[in-house]
Write a protein that holds these residues in place. Sequence first.
Motif, PDB file in Angstrom:
ATOM      1  N   UNK A 240       0.849  -1.257   0.066  1.00 21.41           N
ATOM      2  CA  UNK A 240       0.054   0.056   0.058  1.00 21.41           C
ATOM      3  C   UNK A 240       1.051   1.235   0.007  1.00 21.41           C
ATOM      4  N   UNK A 241       1.904   1.063   0.602  1.00 23.75           N
ATOM      5  CA  UNK A 241       2.996   2.384   0.805  1.00 23.75           C
ATOM      6  C   UNK A 241       3.521   2.621  -0.527  1.00 23.75           C
ATOM      7  N   UNK A 242       3.990   1.595  -1.173  1.00 20.93           N
ATOM      8  CA  UNK A 242       4.367   1.806  -2.507  1.00 20.93           C
ATOM      9  C   UNK A 242       3.430   2.317  -3.534  1.00 20.93           C
ATOM     10  N   UNK A 243       2.116   1.790  -3.468  1.00 24.48           N
ATOM     11  CA  UNK A 243       1.301   2.375  -4.440  1.00 24.48           C
ATOM     12  C   UNK A 243       0.805   3.766  -4.161  1.00 24.48           C
ATOM     13  N   UNK A 244       0.907   4.005  -2.767  1.00 23.13           N
ATOM     14  CA  UNK A 244       0.560   5.453  -2.424  1.00 23.13           C
ATOM     15  C   UNK A 244       1.735   6.263  -2.840  1.00 23.13           C
ATOM     16  N   UNK A 245       2.922   5.771  -3.299  1.00 21.40           N
ATOM     17  CA  UNK A 245       3.938   6.912  -3.697  1.00 21.40           C
ATOM     18  C   UNK A 245       3.965   6.937  -5.104  1.00 21.40           C
ATOM     19  N   UNK A 246       3.570   5.853  -5.759  1.00 22.49           N
ATOM     20  CA  UNK A 246       3.626   6.108  -7.517  1.00 22.49           C
ATOM     21  C   UNK A 246       2.271   6.403  -8.058  1.00 22.49           C
ATOM     22  N   UNK A 247       1.303   6.270  -7.311  1.00 21.59           N
ATOM     23  CA  UNK A 247       0.055   6.844  -7.916  1.00 21.59           C
ATOM     24  C   UNK A 247      -0.061   8.028  -7.890  1.00 21.59           C
ATOM     25  N   UNK A 248      -0.839   8.641  -8.954  1.00 23.22           N
ATOM     26  CA  UNK A 248      -1.021   9.975  -9.505  1.00 23.22           C
ATOM     27  C   UNK A 248      -1.695  10.593  -8.120  1.00 23.22           C
ATOM     28  N   UNK A 249      -1.518  12.051  -8.193  1.00 23.46           N
ATOM     29  CA  UNK A 249      -2.189  12.924  -6.911  1.00 23.46           C
ATOM     30  C   UNK A 249      -3.582  12.538  -6.850  1.00 23.46           C
ATOM     31  N   UNK A 250      -4.345  12.365  -7.857  1.00 23.18           N
ATOM     32  CA  UNK A 250      -5.837  12.441  -7.779  1.00 23.18           C
ATOM     33  C   UNK A 250      -6.183  11.410  -8.647  1.00 23.18           C
ATOM     34  N   UNK A 251      -6.282   9.912  -8.186  1.00 21.91           N
ATOM     35  CA  UNK A 251      -6.286   9.080  -9.372  1.00 21.91           C
ATOM     36  C   UNK A 251      -7.775   8.862  -9.684  1.00 21.91           C
ATOM     37  N   UNK A 252      -8.687   9.022  -8.546  1.00 19.33           N
ATOM     38  CA  UNK A 252     -10.080   8.816  -8.596  1.00 19.33           C
ATOM     39  C   UNK A 252     -10.658  10.369  -8.920  1.00 19.33           C
ATOM     40  N   UNK A 253     -11.534  10.400  -9.754  1.00 15.09           N
ATOM     41  CA  UNK A 253     -12.151  11.583 -10.091  1.00 15.09           C
ATOM     42  C   UNK A 253     -13.518  11.607  -9.120  1.00 15.09           C
ATOM     43  N   UNK A 254     -13.699  12.937  -9.028  1.00 10.36           N
ATOM     44  CA  UNK A 254     -15.113  13.079  -8.012  1.00 10.36           C
ATOM     45  C   UNK A 254     -16.231  12.544  -8.415  1.00 10.36           C
ATOM     46  N   UNK A 255     -16.649  12.376  -9.609  1.00 13.63           N
ATOM     47  CA  UNK A 255     -17.732  11.716 -10.005  1.00 13.63           C
ATOM     48  C   UNK A 255     -17.708  10.308  -9.776  1.00 13.63           C
ATOM     49  N   UNK A 256     -16.474   9.687 -10.201  1.00 14.83           N
ATOM     50  CA  UNK A 256     -16.379   8.203  -9.940  1.00 14.83           C
ATOM     51  C   UNK A 256     -16.469   7.960  -8.603  1.00 14.83           C
ATOM     52  N   UNK A 257     -15.734   8.858  -7.685  1.00 14.23           N
ATOM     53  CA  UNK A 257     -15.773   8.347  -6.104  1.00 14.23           C
ATOM     54  C   UNK A 257     -17.397   8.317  -5.715  1.00 14.23           C
ATOM     55  N   UNK A 258     -18.135   9.611  -6.042  1.00 13.82           N
ATOM     56  CA  UNK A 258     -19.587   9.667  -5.536  1.00 13.82           C
ATOM     57  C   UNK A 258     -20.181   8.488  -6.236  1.00 13.82           C
TER      58      UNK A 258
END
Length: 362
Positions: A240-258
């Motif tokens: 999880x720590x690795x993925x949180x370093x390499x992921x984009x800052x905002x991988x999930x847009x607000x429409x998708x999250x909602x």
Amino acid sequence: MSNAPAPRAAVFSVAPYVGGESKLPGIAQPLKLSSNEGAFGPPPGAIRAMADAAATMHRYPDGGSVALRQAIGDTFGLDPARIVCGNGSDEIITLLIQSYGGPGTELIMSAHGFSIYEIAGKLAGCTVKKAMETDLTTDVDAILGLVTPQTTQVFIANPNNPTGTMLKQADMRCLREHLRPDILLVIDAAYAEYVEHPDYDPGTALVEAGTNTVMTRTFSKIFGLGGARLGWGYAPEAIVDVLNRVRPPFPVNAFAAAGGIAALREPGWLEQGRAHNTQAKRRLSERLTQAGLRVYPSAANFILVDFTTSERAIAADEHLRGQGIIVRRVASYGLPHCLRITIGLDEECARVAAALAEFCHG
Ligand SMILES: *Cc1c(COP(=O)(O)O)cnc(C)c1O
């Protein structure tokens, strides 16, 4: 020397991804059964939540997807701290391969495994090795037989796309036990919600039992949100720590999250989708078998149908297209004699069954 910019050589080791088709010339509303999208469209609550979310679209989304991870954890009984969300599970898969692969490493998948592993693996510079299958099912011994000191990752879709076959929990556990502990095992459980088999585990138990297994999941199938691009991984803390370093800052847009949170909360959605799929898949498989076709047993929301030769598979596909029905050719998966058909609504399955019965008898 050319004076045009040149990308890394690995870029040309892959062909552009081709998804399931959605258009037929001259047909306004083709029946699209080519991408394994859920039969029922998006959950009504998700449609409302995404419409409501539009009012605050000037705000950046929550980069850490806290509310979404909480909702996923509540639904599936998982620890939200071990969940990472992404722009589709394809993104989680790609980030894992970029993090644990690279030049000099080997990635193992099964012969008819999901194409994204090969594409992302080659782009990352990995050597991709494919293990023989038995009855179009992942073969644990064949995978173990390909392991070398350079192997860093094994990717298995369970159930697998495009074959529909699955590995039982005991077989997956056996694979994990015999793999070196420093090899990452990724279990892609995109179709987990459809599986009714009592000996199935989507990967949760293996993730929780160790430090080297990741499960990926998606909202693109039973939850009906393929267009929103939303997926997630469940992983040990260090990954999880690795993925949180390499992921984009905002991988999930607000429409998708909602939409995702509302989809999880839609009353009865999962149960209804799974129950429909099981009975519609059984009925369609029976009708195609009666028409003389071989249908592979599928644990997912699609079936793989064997037409014996590639010529006959292509002719069947042409026949379906002539009736406004789009299914998936799977020659790129090494299965030129087969077509993959998504389980739709009852009347949609009936159209496919009638068209293929006509093809076989006419
Ligand atoms: C459909 C599918 C996915 C889902 O990918 P998303 O990026 O989440 O839409 C992942 N793995 C397999 C095997 C699939 O068939």
